[in-house]
Write an enzyme that holds these catalytic residues in place. Sequence first.
Site, mmCIF file in Angstrom:
data_model
loop_
_atom_site.group_PDB
_atom_site.id
_atom_site.type_symbol
_atom_site.label_atom_id
_atom_site.label_comp_id
_atom_site.label_asym_id
_atom_site.label_seq_id
_atom_site.Cartn_x
_atom_site.Cartn_y
_atom_site.Cartn_z
ATOM 1 N N ARG A 1 0.837 -1.208 0.000
ATOM 2 C CA ARG A 1 0.000 0.000 0.000
ATOM 3 C C ARG A 1 0.871 1.258 0.000
ATOM 4 O O ARG A 1 0.534 2.245 -0.656
ATOM 5 C CB ARG A 1 -0.944 -0.003 1.209
ATOM 6 N N LYS B 1 -2.509 6.645 1.488
ATOM 7 C CA LYS B 1 -2.333 7.018 2.894
ATOM 8 C C LYS B 1 -1.366 8.193 2.946
ATOM 9 O O LYS B 1 -0.160 8.035 3.143
ATOM 10 C CB LYS B 1 -1.824 5.812 3.698
ATOM 11 N N GLU C 1 -16.243 6.101 4.911
ATOM 12 C CA GLU C 1 -15.436 5.526 5.991
ATOM 13 C C GLU C 1 -15.376 6.468 7.171
ATOM 14 O O GLU C 1 -15.955 7.554 7.161
ATOM 15 C CB GLU C 1 -14.032 5.163 5.508
HETATM 16 N N1 PLP Z 1 -9.158 4.356 6.871
HETATM 17 C C1 PLP Z 1 -8.371 5.334 7.331
HETATM 18 C C2 PLP Z 1 -8.700 6.724 6.946
HETATM 19 C C3 PLP Z 1 -7.264 5.027 8.146
HETATM 20 O O1 PLP Z 1 -6.476 5.989 8.610
HETATM 21 C C4 PLP Z 1 -6.995 3.687 8.475
HETATM 22 C C5 PLP Z 1 -5.832 3.326 9.276
HETATM 23 O O2 PLP Z 1 -4.849 2.873 8.797
HETATM 24 C C6 PLP Z 1 -7.853 2.702 7.977
HETATM 25 C C7 PLP Z 1 -8.915 3.067 7.190
HETATM 26 C C8 PLP Z 1 -7.631 1.257 8.295
HETATM 27 O O3 PLP Z 1 -6.631 0.693 7.514
HETATM 28 P P1 PLP Z 1 -5.801 -0.545 8.028
HETATM 29 O O4 PLP Z 1 -6.787 -1.599 8.371
HETATM 30 O O5 PLP Z 1 -4.946 -0.944 6.883
HETATM 31 O O6 PLP Z 1 -5.046 -0.082 9.206
HETATM 32 C C1 COI Z 2 -3.864 3.234 11.680
HETATM 33 O O1 COI Z 2 -4.844 2.564 12.006
HETATM 34 O O2 COI Z 2 -2.740 2.746 11.631
HETATM 35 C C2 COI Z 2 -3.975 4.632 11.341
HETATM 36 O O3 COI Z 2 -3.195 5.089 10.577
HETATM 37 C C3 COI Z 2 -5.055 5.390 11.976
HETATM 38 C C4 COI Z 2 -4.673 6.694 12.577
HETATM 39 C C5 COI Z 2 -3.830 6.622 13.782
HETATM 40 C C6 COI Z 2 -4.271 7.722 11.585
#
Ligand code: PLP
Ligand code: COI
Length: 344
Positions: A85, A187, A223
Amino acid sequence: MVEKTLQNLDWANLGFAYMDTDYRFISYWKDGKWDEGTLDTGNTVTINQGSPALHYGQQVFEGMKAYRTKDGSIQLFRPDENGKRMTKSCERLMMPEYPVDKFVEAVKAVVKANESWVPPYESGSTLYIRPYMIGVGENIGVKPASEYIFSIFVMPVGPYFKGGLTPTNFIVSDYDRAAPHGTGAAKVGGNYASSLLPGHLAHERQFSDCIYLDPATHTKIEEVGSANFFAITHDDEFVTPYSPSILPSITKYSLLHLAEHNLGLKVSERDVYLNGLDEFKEAGACGTAAVISPIGGIQNGDDFHVFYSETEVGPVTRQLYNTLTAIQFGDLEGPEGWIVKVTE
Ligand code: PLP
Ligand code: COI
């Protein structure tokens, strides 16, 4: 294995807060290539004042965790997915790729170097890992940087949303975090900068976070500011929004798999209309930091929609949580390749 001496912290009561630990990984990109990277004890970066990261948001990051198992060893959950990612985020912002295999090796190295900061099994805490890349160097025009820094630091954390597996309430935001063809799926810091004000307004009203709607029509749930959204229909279908402007959550894709294969639910990624929430009996936010946080209710203007309960976690959400965390902490075997050991 014998655990290395642990830091003396109140492991069961950690918040989600910054803390200095012993080592970080840091690597520099110059003249078209990455150096080998090193572990050092620094906690600051000095960069040129013209750096594109500072002015034009040329910055990407990741969020992942290391888990302490019952036998005291340390493991990662799908770290290669974070590496992939980050590569996609870098492509979107014209930043150099950091090879996925090197990414995983660097994460393992920095976690191992900070072994004493990995919270004990069943303490309710984990080691949060924050890889990031910034565009640096002398610059003033809007163009990609000439040099880059990739770094990884870590810290022990507790639950992101207060209450952990206790339901909390969320509020639909009038603001958007991302544009229809913008950077929502990457991200990048800019998405989070635009979520600061709506997040603050939500917290002021005692909500855990915002629910963002699709930026084009404002009729569908996209989301949460820091996690993806999922819901369970009355006939046990696991549903999560499909949209090109949400962050592709690794937790969400893991839950799609586990809901189908371990819990035997129907699953789908599809539109979730704000005026169709009666279809669902349970809902939650999912992500690395959030893990699975049950959503009690959603405030939308004057309307407050309660899912399962404002105080009790629903049975399907609990089962999903138990299955996911059992894999992450090594109590249940996950699909091949999901777990990467840092120490045996
Ligand atoms: N959506 C947002 C905006 C986030 O910051 C995060 C955190 O990482 C997620 C979703 C969840 O992603 P992941 O499950 O890869 O941590
Ligand atoms: C995560 O779940 O790792 C995130 O990036 C969420 C947040 C702390 C920005």
